[in-house]
Design a protein around this motif. Structure first.
Motif, PDB file in Angstrom:
ATOM      1  N   LEU A 182       0.825  -1.210   0.000  1.00 30.12           N
ATOM      2  CA  LEU A 182       0.000   0.000   0.000  1.00 30.12           C
ATOM      3  C   LEU A 182       0.864   1.266   0.000  1.00 30.12           C
ATOM      4  O   LEU A 182       0.532   2.248  -0.676  1.00 30.12           O
ATOM      5  CB  LEU A 182      -0.939  -0.008   1.213  1.00 30.12           C
ATOM      6  N   TYR A 186       2.233   1.624  -3.549  1.00 26.65           N
ATOM      7  CA  TYR A 186       1.202   2.090  -4.485  1.00 26.65           C
ATOM      8  C   TYR A 186       0.886   3.570  -4.260  1.00 26.65           C
ATOM      9  O   TYR A 186       0.707   4.334  -5.209  1.00 26.65           O
ATOM     10  CB  TYR A 186      -0.076   1.268  -4.310  1.00 26.65           C
ATOM     11  N   THR A 187       0.794   3.961  -2.975  1.00 24.18           N
ATOM     12  CA  THR A 187       0.468   5.350  -2.660  1.00 24.18           C
ATOM     13  C   THR A 187       1.523   6.306  -3.201  1.00 24.18           C
ATOM     14  O   THR A 187       1.186   7.333  -3.825  1.00 24.18           O
ATOM     15  CB  THR A 187       0.340   5.536  -1.141  1.00 24.18           C
TER      16      THR A 187
END
Length: 247
Positions: free
Chosen positions: A230, A233-234
């Motif tokens: 995450l 991806y962020t």
């Protein structure tokens, strides 16, 4: 551009489609003494001549063939293990020889150099290059720093757990971030959701893990991978959005 694309197509066919594995293995064993090396060079010359379709001037095809052979001999001499780095260097040199031959054919060397300089200095090119490079190593280092406490906790739980391929996570992360960068630049946000869904199918699986691995390690390893994914991806989405604004 037509000459470059014609020579590039000839190279792709000759190097990857019309070069049997037996030829490659023989070249690795015998280097410049392999007859298949010269057969391969001949194929490169013929295809280059045909795709250029400049029937009265065979010299560009001959030049490409000679350059191709010299590059292959150099790779065979220095690359004994067939590494990815030497493969990339080999293909880069082939592309360079194709580009130089195409420029010589069009006789616009100065113009092409100036066009390349102008292209490299445009905000769009600089934004794309900066975004792609940021998505690779810098974000990898940042995610690694942010997830270090959990990684150290996992190492304490199972010091001898050898359940990761060397650098596999780093390479997977870079590949994912580049895909996300491309998707954002193309405004294909739904494709990012598809990527996340595909990644969820490959999450850390406790099946087959040896009994010496604590159950807490398995659970926390899944959470560690999820957090790292995450974060990765962020950052990739953020970099891509900024690049898109500057593009």
């Amino acid at each position: 551009m037509t000459a470059f694309l014609s020579l590039l197509l000839a190279h792709i066919i000759a190097d990857f489609y019309w070069q049997p594995t037996a030829w490659v293995n023989d070249k690795r064993r015998k280097s410049f003494r392999s007859r298949y090396l010269y057969v391969h060079v001949g194929v490169v010359m013929i295809l280059s001549y045909v795709f250029l379709a400049n029937w009265s001037n065979p010299f560009p095809a001959l030049l490409i063939g000679i350059a191709h052979g010299l590059i292959d001999i150099s790779k065979l001499h220095f690359d004994k293990k067939g590494t990815a780095a030497w493969f990339a260097a080999d293909q880069a040199l082939h592309l360079l020889s194709i580009a130089l031959t195409a420029v010589i054919l069009t006789s616009h060397l100065n113009v092409e150099i100036e066009n390349l300089k102008l292209w490299l200095q445009t905000p769009r090119t600089l934004a794309l290059a900066s975004g792609v490079l940021l998505c690779l190593s810098p974000v990898s280092f940042l995610v690694g720093i942010l997830t270090r406490p959990w990684r150290e906790e996992l190492e304490k739980l199972a010091p001898n757990a050898d359940d990761n391929l060397a650098n596999a996570g780093r390479w997977i992360g870079m590949a994912e971030r580049i895909l996300i960068f491309v998707f954002v630049m193309m405004a294909q946000f739904s494709a990012i959701g598809f990527l996340i869904a595909a990644k969820s199918l490959l999450r850390y699986n406790d099946k087959g893990v040896g009994t010496e691995i604590p159950a807490a390690y398995i659970s926390k390893k899944s959470e560690y991978i999820l957090v790292g994914t995450l974060l990765s991806y962020t950052f990739a989405i953020g970099v891509a959005l900024v690049s898109k604004i500057l593009y």
